[in-house]
Design a protein around this motif. Sequence first.
Motif, PDB file in Angstrom:
ATOM      1  N   HIS A 188     -46.643  12.922  18.060  1.00  0.00           N
ATOM      2  CA  HIS A 188     -47.365  11.737  18.534  1.00  0.00           C
ATOM      3  C   HIS A 188     -47.683  10.790  17.366  1.00  0.00           C
ATOM      4  N   GLN A 189     -48.186  11.353  16.268  1.00  0.00           N
ATOM      5  CA  GLN A 189     -48.502  10.530  15.107  1.00  0.00           C
ATOM      6  C   GLN A 189     -47.258   9.846  14.558  1.00  0.00           C
ATOM      7  N   PHE A 190     -46.143  10.552  14.529  1.00  0.00           N
ATOM      8  CA  PHE A 190     -44.889   9.981  14.027  1.00  0.00           C
ATOM      9  C   PHE A 190     -44.429   8.832  14.933  1.00  0.00           C
ATOM     10  N   SER A 191     -44.582   9.009  16.244  1.00  0.00           N
ATOM     11  CA  SER A 191     -44.185   7.951  17.180  1.00  0.00           C
ATOM     12  C   SER A 191     -45.083   6.719  17.058  1.00  0.00           C
ATOM     13  N   GLU A 192     -46.298   6.901  16.519  1.00  0.00           N
ATOM     14  CA  GLU A 192     -47.213   5.778  16.309  1.00  0.00           C
ATOM     15  C   GLU A 192     -46.988   5.094  14.967  1.00  0.00           C
ATOM     16  N   GLY A 193     -46.007   5.585  14.190  1.00  0.00           N
ATOM     17  CA  GLY A 193     -45.648   4.900  12.959  1.00  0.00           C
ATOM     18  C   GLY A 193     -46.108   5.560  11.669  1.00  0.00           C
ATOM     19  N   ILE A 194     -46.732   6.715  11.736  1.00  0.00           N
ATOM     20  CA  ILE A 194     -47.142   7.403  10.512  1.00  0.00           C
ATOM     21  C   ILE A 194     -45.902   8.002   9.867  1.00  0.00           C
ATOM     22  N   SER A 195     -45.752   7.819   8.578  1.00  0.00           N
ATOM     23  CA  SER A 195     -44.548   8.275   7.877  1.00  0.00           C
ATOM     24  C   SER A 195     -44.537   9.789   7.691  1.00  0.00           C
ATOM     25  N   ILE A 196     -43.345  10.303   7.425  1.00  0.00           N
ATOM     26  CA  ILE A 196     -43.201  11.735   7.173  1.00  0.00           C
ATOM     27  C   ILE A 196     -44.001  12.133   5.936  1.00  0.00           C
ATOM     28  N   ASP A 197     -44.006  11.283   4.920  1.00  0.00           N
ATOM     29  CA  ASP A 197     -44.775  11.588   3.704  1.00  0.00           C
ATOM     30  C   ASP A 197     -46.273  11.715   4.000  1.00  0.00           C
ATOM     31  N   GLN A 198     -46.800  10.827   4.831  1.00  0.00           N
ATOM     32  CA  GLN A 198     -48.213  10.901   5.189  1.00  0.00           C
ATOM     33  C   GLN A 198     -48.505  12.159   6.013  1.00  0.00           C
ATOM     34  N   LEU A 199     -47.595  12.499   6.933  1.00  0.00           N
ATOM     35  CA  LEU A 199     -47.769  13.697   7.749  1.00  0.00           C
ATOM     36  C   LEU A 199     -47.713  14.966   6.891  1.00  0.00           C
ATOM     37  N   MET A 200     -46.873  14.957   5.854  1.00  0.00           N
ATOM     38  CA  MET A 200     -46.789  16.089   4.939  1.00  0.00           C
ATOM     39  C   MET A 200     -48.146  16.375   4.305  1.00  0.00           C
ATOM     40  N   VAL A 201     -48.776  15.323   3.809  1.00  0.00           N
ATOM     41  CA  VAL A 201     -50.070  15.475   3.141  1.00  0.00           C
ATOM     42  C   VAL A 201     -51.147  15.889   4.141  1.00  0.00           C
ATOM     43  N   GLN A 202     -51.158  15.228   5.285  1.00  0.00           N
ATOM     44  CA  GLN A 202     -52.193  15.479   6.289  1.00  0.00           C
ATOM     45  C   GLN A 202     -52.140  16.914   6.833  1.00  0.00           C
ATOM     46  N   HIS A 203     -50.944  17.442   7.034  1.00  0.00           N
ATOM     47  CA  HIS A 203     -50.796  18.768   7.665  1.00  0.00           C
ATOM     48  C   HIS A 203     -50.398  19.866   6.680  1.00  0.00           C
ATOM     49  N   SER A 204     -50.282  19.530   5.406  1.00  0.00           N
ATOM     50  CA  SER A 204     -49.921  20.502   4.359  1.00  0.00           C
ATOM     51  C   SER A 204     -48.617  21.232   4.684  1.00  0.00           C
ATOM     52  N   LEU A 205     -47.613  20.455   5.075  1.00  0.00           N
ATOM     53  CA  LEU A 205     -46.298  21.006   5.392  1.00  0.00           C
ATOM     54  C   LEU A 205     -45.244  20.324   4.524  1.00  0.00           C
ATOM     55  N   SER A 206     -44.100  20.969   4.390  1.00  0.00           N
ATOM     56  CA  SER A 206     -43.016  20.398   3.586  1.00  0.00           C
ATOM     57  C   SER A 206     -42.324  19.268   4.351  1.00  0.00           C
ATOM     58  N   TYR A 207     -41.553  18.487   3.598  1.00  0.00           N
ATOM     59  CA  TYR A 207     -40.795  17.381   4.187  1.00  0.00           C
ATOM     60  C   TYR A 207     -39.861  17.914   5.282  1.00  0.00           C
ATOM     61  N   ASP A 208     -39.154  18.998   4.969  1.00  0.00           N
ATOM     62  CA  ASP A 208     -38.209  19.558   5.935  1.00  0.00           C
ATOM     63  C   ASP A 208     -38.907  20.082   7.193  1.00  0.00           C
ATOM     64  N   SER A 209     -40.094  20.665   7.039  1.00  0.00           N
ATOM     65  CA  SER A 209     -40.829  21.169   8.200  1.00  0.00           C
ATOM     66  C   SER A 209     -41.244  20.022   9.119  1.00  0.00           C
ATOM     67  N   ILE A 210     -41.772  18.961   8.541  1.00  0.00           N
ATOM     68  CA  ILE A 210     -42.171  17.793   9.348  1.00  0.00           C
ATOM     69  C   ILE A 210     -40.945  17.185  10.012  1.00  0.00           C
ATOM     70  N   LYS A 211     -39.877  17.077   9.267  1.00  0.00           N
ATOM     71  CA  LYS A 211     -38.638  16.493   9.800  1.00  0.00           C
ATOM     72  C   LYS A 211     -38.133  17.313  10.993  1.00  0.00           C
ATOM     73  N   LYS A 212     -38.156  18.652  10.895  1.00  0.00           N
ATOM     74  CA  LYS A 212     -37.745  19.515  12.011  1.00  0.00           C
ATOM     75  C   LYS A 212     -38.609  19.271  13.243  1.00  0.00           C
ATOM     76  N   ILE A 213     -39.909  19.144  13.012  1.00  0.00           N
ATOM     77  CA  ILE A 213     -40.840  18.964  14.129  1.00  0.00           C
ATOM     78  C   ILE A 213     -40.604  17.624  14.821  1.00  0.00           C
ATOM     79  N   VAL A 214     -40.525  16.550  14.049  1.00  0.00           N
ATOM     80  CA  VAL A 214     -40.459  15.218  14.670  1.00  0.00           C
ATOM     81  C   VAL A 214     -39.087  14.921  15.278  1.00  0.00           C
TER      82      VAL A 214
END
Length: 88
Positions: free
Chosen positions: A58-84
Amino acid sequence: MKYMNAHVVFPKDLLREMQKYVQGEMVYIPNPEGVRKKWGENSGHREFLRQRNAEIRHQFSEGISIDQLMVQHSLSYDSIKKIVYSKK
C-alpha cells in the motif's frame, strides 16, 4: 507435544496389538495427511507478515520509494522488491 498414557487413549484391544511391536517406549503418532498446520499459524507470525506485506504494498502504491521502505521496515532492498512486485 505432550505425553499421553496409552491406557487412557487407546481401546484395550488396540493397545494389546501395539504392545506386540513396542513395549515401554515412546511412539510418535503423526497427524493424518492434510491436517498439518502451516508455518506460523499457531504463533500468529504468518498473519503478522501478511499484514506487514500488505502495508508495504500500500505504501509503495502511494509513492513511497523502496529505499524509504527499507529504512522504515528494516528490510533489504531485495526483500522489499519481492514484496512490492509479487502478485499477491
